[in-house]
Design a protein around this motif. Structure first.
Motif, short mmCIF file in Angstrom:
data_model
loop_
_atom_site.label_atom_id
_atom_site.label_comp_id
_atom_site.label_asym_id
_atom_site.label_seq_id
_atom_site.Cartn_x
_atom_site.Cartn_y
_atom_site.Cartn_z
N SER A 1 55.12 56.18 70.99
CA SER A 1 53.68 55.52 71.13
C SER A 1 52.75 56.58 71.50
N LYS A 2 53.05 57.39 72.38
CA LYS A 2 52.24 58.27 72.56
C LYS A 2 51.83 59.31 71.46
N PRO B 1 45.33 49.36 66.55
CA PRO B 1 46.05 48.15 66.47
C PRO B 1 47.02 48.11 65.47
N ILE B 2 46.97 48.64 64.22
CA ILE B 2 48.01 48.24 63.53
C ILE B 2 49.30 49.32 63.84
N ALA B 3 48.96 50.47 64.40
CA ALA B 3 50.09 51.28 64.85
C ALA B 3 50.68 50.50 66.13
N HIS B 4 49.97 49.90 66.88
CA HIS B 4 50.70 49.19 68.27
C HIS B 4 51.33 48.20 67.67
N ALA B 5 51.05 47.54 66.58
CA ALA B 5 51.88 46.26 66.31
C ALA B 5 53.31 46.67 65.82
N VAL B 6 53.02 47.93 64.91
CA VAL B 6 54.34 48.60 64.35
C VAL B 6 55.19 48.88 65.34
N LEU B 7 54.87 49.68 66.24
CA LEU B 7 55.55 50.28 67.24
C LEU B 7 56.07 49.14 68.25
#
Length: 581
Positions: free
Chosen positions: A223-224, A150-156
């Motif tokens: 993202s991948k 989720p942290i990575a998703h928000a940053v991306l």
């Protein structure tokens, strides 16, 4: 026909659960030996574990029923295998992990490191991999992945929005710069120039769409790559410590069970000495591969060389805001961190190998009384004693229901432990130890070892390479717990028969059981990443296949270099000179 096939597929678990025991029944009936009866149990459990027609922990309970009924072991002897010292080590390690998660210490560590690394694509991927690997050394791989993605998703998302907005502004500025001089020419040259100007006015639109599409494709690849890097590094990081993932503890338990005089050859310090350098090497090579596959080697784009820093500020602000929400470091977080550091120090110094550890000096002069499990449970008990807030006069405010709090809660309470402790793993470990004991008592281990005697003609390094390849392939379609539980007793018998160091084959195969990178269903971290990263199965297969190769190669490099010297693998140890019967 199609409806019948679908019905069979939907009811496959019932069919396998009833049909498999009946299909395998001729084995103990035709060959009425204890080896055949034990082999029946192992084959049945292997089939159930691979198909997961029953929950894994339920399958692990089958020896409690089958071994006594088949005359292999008494019920009391089987049951005692389910709560060994290694289970205590596992429970203690998980209690520490639960305390870390309860007070969000893992999230604070993750965000702090990511803020230091920055948001340039290659460095961002490196940062997520470093943090995920470090956290999964101490907490579960699944919990690490579930927190980091989720942290990575928000940053991306913020990076994508910022980049697309910047592209739109750049294209708009270019359009204005292009149309302004053309408008002046239209005023001078009349109608014909105006038509040309109209054509020029329309040209930037497809260019803008093309630029936007390119940016979206780039961020889809990023993202991948980030999603896969998190789940893969969580699996890799778990191999670095003895408590990092269940197969490591299974090896510890099997070595202690099969070779009781092994002089504590596998403990926290010795495992870390071999596995941590191997983890770092595997992680670096995996980063290079994922970087190449999803980002390429365009230094300007991936490292941001020469690029303006304004586009990164908003994405950086997302992480900074998440860190700000955590507030200042609370007393509870500091206490958990202090207890955690104390645990690691006690583990490393208990039996470091090159000098006598504190356990040897204080407690183990007459025998191995204190183990890593003793330390883990002792430290875990502190979480139920230390308050979560400093004692003070004047009360502690009110709880969520508005009731006054007269005394601070401890760092952990049993309700939290009860909700978060994966008790099924304790049964899985116990089932593996019961299988190993049953194989030893029935004579199946001796028979298997003698059957593998022809392998003595193959060079040891080739045996290790082939076995790690076999286990890494097997674990793609079964749990890593099942793979290690089934393979390790067989490998121990083989090592005794062909007179090679048992750890030379058991150690690399244990780590190879964690190399499940190719399929979404192979591990829970893979499944979580698959749902987050807009991934296709082929994306995971392409990336995971090379990571499997990297893992197998690095493991075998490690086992033939520094591990060879650490464990003196050039000689057959005296503690392994036993007969498994």
């Amino acid at each position: 026909m199609g409806a019948g096939v679908r019905w069979l597929w939907h009811h496959r678990n019932y069919i396998i659960t009833v049909g498999a025991p009946l299909a395998l029944l001729p084995l103990p009936l035709v060959s009425a030996t204890s080896e055949a009866r034990c082999g029946y149990t192992i084959l049945l459990m292997a089939l159930f574990w691979c198909t997961e027609c029953l929950p894994l922990a339920v399958t692990a309970l089958l020896p409690v029923v089958l071994f006594p009924m088949m005359g292999i072991m008494q019920a009391g002897q089987v049951s005692i295998e389910y709560l060994k010292d290694t289970n205590m080590l596992f429970i203690g390690g998980l209690l520490v992990a639960i305390a870390v998660e309860q007070w969000n210490l893992h999230k604070r560590i993750a965000l702090r490191v990511l803020l230091l690394v920055g948001v340039r694509p290659a460095l961002l991927m490196m940062g997520f991999m470093m943090v995920s690997a470090f956290l999964s050394m101490w907490i579960s791989n699944t919990a690490t992945t579930a927190m980091m993605l989720p942290i990575a998703h928000a940053v991306l998302l913020q990076l994508k929005a910022t980049e697309l907005g910047s592209e739109h502004r750049d294209n708009r500025a270019m359009e204005l710069e292009t149309t302004a001089p053309q408008q002046e020419m239209a005023d001078d040259k009349g109608t014909d120039a105006s038509r040309e100007d109209g054509a020029l006015d329309r040209n930037p639109e497809p260019e803008q769409e093309s630029s936007r599409t390119l940016a979206e494709e780039q961020f889809e690849q990023l993202s991948k790559g980030i999603s896969l890097s998190v789940c893969y590094s969580a699996s890799i990081g778990g191999t670095a410590t003895l408590t990092g993932t269940t197969p490591n503890l299974i090896l510890k338990g099997q070595i202690d069970k099969l070779f009781p005089d092994n002089d504590d050859v596998i403990n926290f310090a010795s495992w870390f000495g071999f596995a941590f350098p191997n983890m770092v090497l595997m992680l670096v090579m995996s980063w290079f591969w994922l970087q190449f596959m999803f980002l390429g080697f365009n230094l300007r784009r991936t490292f941001g060389c020469g690029a303006a820093g304004g586009r990164d500020r908003e994405a950086y602000a997302v992480m900074k805001e998440e860190y700000r929400k955590l507030g200042g470091m609370k007393f509870a977080e500091g206490a958990v961190l202090a207890v955690f550091v104390l645990l690691v120090l006690l583990w490393f110094s208990r039996e470091p190998g090159f000098i006598d550890g504190w356990a040897t000096v204080l407690f183990n002069k007459q025998g191995p009384f204190v183990s890593d499990g003793t330390v883990a449970i002792f430290i875990s008990l502190l979480f139920f004693v230390i308050p979560s807030r400093l004692p003070r006069c004047g009360g502690y405010g009110c709880d969520d229901t508005g009731k006054a709090v007269n005394a601070p809660a401890t760092l952990l309470n049993w309700q939290v432990v009860h909700e978060r402790m994966p008790w099924n793993i304790v049964l899985l470990l116990g089932g593996g130890y019961a299988l190993a004991t049953g194989s030893e008592v029935s004579g199946l281990s001796t028979w298997l070892g003698q059957s593998l005697a022809p392998l003595q003609n193959i060079p040891p390094f080739a045996i290790s390479l082939l076995l790690t390849l076999l286990v890494a392939t097997f674990t793609e379609c079964s749990s890593n717990v099942a793979a290690t539980t089934l393979f390790l007793p067989i490998l121990a018998s083989m090592a005794i028969t062909i007179k090679i160091h048992p750890l030379y084959v058991m150690l690399p195969c244990t780590i190879a059981a964690s190399l499940a990178f190719m399929l979404p269903v192979a591990t829970p971290p893979n499944a979580i990443a698959f749902s987050f990263g807009n991934l296709k199965v082929m994306d995971m297969v392409k990336a995971g296949l090379m990571l499997n190769v990297i893992g197998i190669l690095t493991i075998n490099v490690g086992i033939n270099t520094w591990a060879f010297a650490m464990f003196d693998m050039g000689t057959f140890p005296s503690w392994a000179n036993v007969t498994l019967d």
